[in-house]
Scaffold this active site. Structure first.
Site, PDB file in Angstrom:
ATOM      1  N   LYS A 191       2.877  11.197 -11.643  1.00  0.00           N
ATOM      2  CA  LYS A 191       1.962  10.359 -12.425  1.00  0.00           C
ATOM      3  C   LYS A 191       2.660   9.037 -12.688  1.00  0.00           C
ATOM      4  O   LYS A 191       3.773   9.009 -13.231  1.00  0.00           O
ATOM      5  CB  LYS A 191       1.617  11.024 -13.758  1.00  0.00           C
ATOM      6  CG  LYS A 191       0.518  12.044 -13.656  1.00  0.00           C
ATOM      7  CD  LYS A 191       0.030  12.435 -15.039  1.00  0.00           C
ATOM      8  CE  LYS A 191      -1.027  13.498 -14.973  1.00  0.00           C
ATOM      9  NZ  LYS A 191      -1.415  13.980 -16.313  1.00  0.00           N
ATOM     10  N   ASN A 241      -0.871  18.162 -21.197  1.00  0.00           N
ATOM     11  CA  ASN A 241      -1.237  17.129 -22.160  1.00  0.00           C
ATOM     12  C   ASN A 241      -1.427  17.681 -23.568  1.00  0.00           C
ATOM     13  O   ASN A 241      -2.061  17.038 -24.403  1.00  0.00           O
ATOM     14  CB  ASN A 241      -2.518  16.414 -21.712  1.00  0.00           C
ATOM     15  CG  ASN A 241      -2.226  15.434 -20.605  1.00  0.00           C
ATOM     16  OD1 ASN A 241      -1.255  14.701 -20.673  1.00  0.00           O
ATOM     17  ND2 ASN A 241      -3.052  15.433 -19.574  1.00  0.00           N
ATOM     18  N   LYS A 283       7.296  22.477 -15.039  1.00  0.00           N
ATOM     19  CA  LYS A 283       6.479  21.353 -14.577  1.00  0.00           C
ATOM     20  C   LYS A 283       6.239  21.442 -13.071  1.00  0.00           C
ATOM     21  O   LYS A 283       5.131  21.205 -12.589  1.00  0.00           O
ATOM     22  CB  LYS A 283       7.130  20.015 -14.941  1.00  0.00           C
ATOM     23  CG  LYS A 283       6.298  18.844 -14.441  1.00  0.00           C
ATOM     24  CD  LYS A 283       6.104  17.745 -15.411  1.00  0.00           C
ATOM     25  CE  LYS A 283       5.050  16.762 -14.898  1.00  0.00           C
ATOM     26  NZ  LYS A 283       5.035  15.514 -15.617  1.00  0.00           N
ATOM     27  N   GLU A 341       8.609  17.065 -25.514  1.00  0.00           N
ATOM     28  CA  GLU A 341       8.020  17.529 -24.244  1.00  0.00           C
ATOM     29  C   GLU A 341       8.641  18.861 -23.810  1.00  0.00           C
ATOM     30  O   GLU A 341       7.989  19.667 -23.141  1.00  0.00           O
ATOM     31  CB  GLU A 341       8.202  16.467 -23.147  1.00  0.00           C
ATOM     32  CG  GLU A 341       7.594  15.088 -23.460  1.00  0.00           C
ATOM     33  CD  GLU A 341       6.085  14.992 -23.229  1.00  0.00           C
ATOM     34  OE1 GLU A 341       5.409  16.044 -23.179  1.00  0.00           O
ATOM     35  OE2 GLU A 341       5.589  13.852 -23.115  1.00  0.00           O
ATOM     36  N   HIS A 401      -1.560   9.979 -27.981  1.00  0.00           N
ATOM     37  CA  HIS A 401      -1.855   8.664 -27.397  1.00  0.00           C
ATOM     38  C   HIS A 401      -2.620   7.802 -28.402  1.00  0.00           C
ATOM     39  O   HIS A 401      -2.416   6.577 -28.474  1.00  0.00           O
ATOM     40  CB  HIS A 401      -2.675   8.828 -26.114  1.00  0.00           C
ATOM     41  CG  HIS A 401      -1.864   9.345 -24.950  1.00  0.00           C
ATOM     42  ND1 HIS A 401      -2.427   9.767 -23.771  1.00  0.00           N
ATOM     43  CD2 HIS A 401      -0.534   9.501 -24.792  1.00  0.00           C
ATOM     44  CE1 HIS A 401      -1.473  10.165 -22.936  1.00  0.00           C
ATOM     45  NE2 HIS A 401      -0.314  10.018 -23.549  1.00  0.00           N
ATOM     46  N   GLU A 446      -4.520  17.269 -11.228  1.00  0.00           N
ATOM     47  CA  GLU A 446      -5.101  17.621 -12.523  1.00  0.00           C
ATOM     48  C   GLU A 446      -6.586  17.978 -12.445  1.00  0.00           C
ATOM     49  O   GLU A 446      -7.411  17.467 -13.199  1.00  0.00           O
ATOM     50  CB  GLU A 446      -4.876  16.477 -13.526  1.00  0.00           C
ATOM     51  CG  GLU A 446      -4.948  16.966 -14.964  1.00  0.00           C
ATOM     52  CD  GLU A 446      -4.421  15.941 -15.965  1.00  0.00           C
ATOM     53  OE1 GLU A 446      -3.252  15.540 -15.845  1.00  0.00           O
ATOM     54  OE2 GLU A 446      -5.182  15.565 -16.851  1.00  0.00           O
ATOM     55  N   HIS A 454       6.799   7.789 -27.652  1.00  0.00           N
ATOM     56  CA  HIS A 454       5.846   8.700 -27.019  1.00  0.00           C
ATOM     57  C   HIS A 454       6.076  10.141 -27.492  1.00  0.00           C
ATOM     58  O   HIS A 454       5.129  10.837 -27.894  1.00  0.00           O
ATOM     59  CB  HIS A 454       5.972   8.613 -25.497  1.00  0.00           C
ATOM     60  CG  HIS A 454       5.099   9.570 -24.769  1.00  0.00           C
ATOM     61  ND1 HIS A 454       3.733   9.446 -24.720  1.00  0.00           N
ATOM     62  CD2 HIS A 454       5.392  10.707 -24.073  1.00  0.00           C
ATOM     63  CE1 HIS A 454       3.219  10.444 -24.023  1.00  0.00           C
ATOM     64  NE2 HIS A 454       4.205  11.224 -23.614  1.00  0.00           N
ATOM     65  N   ARG A 482      -3.108  21.456 -14.753  1.00  0.00           N
ATOM     66  CA  ARG A 482      -2.165  20.374 -15.091  1.00  0.00           C
ATOM     67  C   ARG A 482      -2.530  19.709 -16.425  1.00  0.00           C
ATOM     68  O   ARG A 482      -1.664  19.188 -17.122  1.00  0.00           O
ATOM     69  CB  ARG A 482      -2.103  19.337 -13.962  1.00  0.00           C
ATOM     70  CG  ARG A 482      -1.064  18.273 -14.253  1.00  0.00           C
ATOM     71  CD  ARG A 482      -0.642  17.470 -13.056  1.00  0.00           C
ATOM     72  NE  ARG A 482       0.372  16.509 -13.460  1.00  0.00           N
ATOM     73  CZ  ARG A 482       1.057  15.738 -12.655  1.00  0.00           C
ATOM     74  NH1 ARG A 482       0.844  15.803 -11.364  1.00  0.00           N
ATOM     75  NH2 ARG A 482       1.957  14.903 -13.113  1.00  0.00           N
ATOM     76  N   ARG A 488       0.816  -1.231   0.000  1.00  0.00           N
ATOM     77  CA  ARG A 488       0.000   0.000   0.000  1.00  0.00           C
ATOM     78  C   ARG A 488       0.843   1.272   0.000  1.00  0.00           C
ATOM     79  O   ARG A 488       0.387   2.330   0.430  1.00  0.00           O
ATOM     80  CB  ARG A 488      -0.985   0.014   1.166  1.00  0.00           C
ATOM     81  CG  ARG A 488      -1.942  -1.173   1.133  1.00  0.00           C
ATOM     82  CD  ARG A 488      -3.186  -0.915   1.954  1.00  0.00           C
ATOM     83  NE  ARG A 488      -4.091  -2.052   1.857  1.00  0.00           N
ATOM     84  CZ  ARG A 488      -4.120  -3.064   2.717  1.00  0.00           C
ATOM     85  NH1 ARG A 488      -3.310  -3.078   3.749  1.00  0.00           N
ATOM     86  NH2 ARG A 488      -4.964  -4.042   2.545  1.00  0.00           N
ATOM     87  N   HIS A 539      -1.277  15.355 -26.518  1.00  0.00           N
ATOM     88  CA  HIS A 539      -1.255  13.977 -26.019  1.00  0.00           C
ATOM     89  C   HIS A 539      -2.524  13.199 -26.379  1.00  0.00           C
ATOM     90  O   HIS A 539      -2.468  11.976 -26.503  1.00  0.00           O
ATOM     91  CB  HIS A 539      -1.060  13.964 -24.494  1.00  0.00           C
ATOM     92  CG  HIS A 539       0.350  14.272 -24.068  1.00  0.00           C
ATOM     93  ND1 HIS A 539       1.003  15.427 -24.412  1.00  0.00           N
ATOM     94  CD2 HIS A 539       1.244  13.558 -23.310  1.00  0.00           C
ATOM     95  CE1 HIS A 539       2.223  15.422 -23.885  1.00  0.00           C
ATOM     96  NE2 HIS A 539       2.394  14.298 -23.219  1.00  0.00           N
TER      97      HIS A 539
END
Ligand code: NAD
Ligand code: GLY
Length: 363
Positions: free
Chosen positions: A142, A244, A226, A184, A251, A236, A264, A240, A120, A247
């Site tokens: 993330k 993206n 960032k 990026e 993606h 987000e 990517h 935030r 956990r 993206h």
């Protein structure tokens, strides 16, 4: 060495940037819960850096174990995640064993998610070795894996205790991967930092030539951007999402072409050009602005034309995206160069034209 901080209250952490940091155990020690670490790396980065980094920690009195995973985006999945859990359990890793990701974004995302789940939650440190990971994925917490139906769809927000970016590791990075990281870097300029965008336009040759001073500046400035965004909106809820840019399209390219076919950063580059084209079709950007975006990605040796997957395939892939709200795809658009916003309120015809006319081989 340069250091900046991600200001998250009692979970704030430093980002150290500079050459030779893999040999600086004293930077790692204060962030360990006990003198025991478990390094997650892969078959490419392991042979290059694992021994050196481990030996440095062992000399400092740390007990080190490691798991070496197969390399590639195609392995960012449940099975590889489970390989990490198998190794942790086999070695009886405990709650105060720190997981260290040594590698690019794939290793960072996998190891971070493992750290979030194992017992956990165990302490986590990022040691990014690609440009993309040093400017983006190692910062901000993330973590996660891909699903065949959607990129990064399973994961957790889980912050590291330290980001140690040894810029000398970039010496061994293939040119194509360096360019992928630049996608990026350019993103920060486009969404919120026009002076940086202008600096990138003037200094792209130095970055491609791996000029150490230029690379360090680009990494530092990217992390600064960032860190500010993450500190303001860790989970987000708002700004935030601007990180993206490109993206949602990117993606879809990655998933549609099969994970690993497009890097990517390459998907982000071609996807950002689509976001710019959509912004132009919506009357936000001029044709000259779009040409400027395309020129910068070209200069960074990145693809600027997304593949012609077909309108319906794009829509199907983009319909499975973390930004989807009430079933509607939300895009990051550019109001102008240096300013982005998120919108679900776009003209379907403009989107269709973007996905059919601004893709495929250039004429
Ligand atoms: P990657 O992790 O696949 O690394 C690229 C390649 O370079 C791999 O083959 C790797 O083994 C190799 N490599 C790594 N370091 C090297 C070195 N120093 N020398 C030689 N080879 C080296 O890819 P990436 O571009 O680093 O990361 C992409 C991943 O990051 C994607 O899965 C993407 O979704 C994710 N990502 C996550 C975030 C986030 O916020 N968590 C942000 C951006 C991207
Ligand atoms: N790479 C996007 C984010 O960290 O939010």
């Amino acid at each position: 060495m340069q250091t900046l901080s991600v200001d998250l209250g009692d979970r704030a952490y430093p980002i150290h940037i500079g050459p030779g940091l893999l040999d600086r155990a004293e930077l790692v020690l204060p962030h360990l819960a006990r003198n025991r670490v478990f390094i997650v790396t892969n078959t490419t980065v392991g042979p290059l850096y694992l021994n050196r980094f481990s030996e440095c920690l062992v000399r400092a009195g740390v007990q080190v174990e490691a798991v070496v995973l197969p390399d590639g985006e195609a392995y960012k999945n449940w099975q590889t995640l489970n390989d990490i859990f198998d190794a942790l359990l086999t070695h009886r890793a405990e709650r105060k064993t720190t997981l260290i990701a040594l590698g690019g974004g794939v290793i960072g995302d996998l190891a971070g998610f493992a750290a979030a789940c194992y017992l956990r939650g165990v302490p986590f440190v990022q040691v990014p070795t690609t440009l993309l990971a040093q400017v983006d994925s190692s910062v901000g917490g993330k973590t996660g894996i891909n699903h065949p139906l959607g990129k990064n769809m399973i994961g957790a927000f889980y912050q590291p205790r330290l980001v140690l970016a040894d810029t000398a590791t970039l010496d061994t990075l293939p040119d194509r991967e360096l360019s992928a990281g630049l996608a990026e870097v350019i993103k920060y300029g486009l969404i919120r930092d026009l002076p940086f965008l202008e600096w990138l336009e003037a200094n792209m040759d130095r970055l491609l030539a791996r000029d150490a001073e230029a690379l360090t500046h680009a990494i530092h400035r990217s992390c600064l951007n960032k860190a500010e965004v993450v500190a303001a909106d860790e989970r987000e809820a708002g700004q935030r999402a601007l990180l993206n840019l490109g993206h949602t399209f990117g993606h879809a390219i990655e998933a549609g072409m099969g994970y690993g076919a497009w890097l990517h950063g390459e998907g982000v580059a071609a996807g950002t050009v689509l976001a710019a084209q959509l912004s132009r079709r919506l009357g936000l950007l001029s044709a000259g602005d779009v040409a400027r975006v395309i020129a910068l990605f070209r200069c960074a040796r990145l693809p600027v034309r997304a593949p012609a997957l077909g309108h319906d395939a794009y829509m199907a892939h983009m319909g499975i995206d973390k930004k989807v709200e009430d079933g509607r795809i939300r895009f990051v658009l550019l109001r102008r160069l240096g300013e982005a916003f998120v919108s679900a309120d776009y003209d379907a015809a403009a989107l269709r034209a973007t996905l059919t006319e601004d893709v495929g081989a250039a004429d």
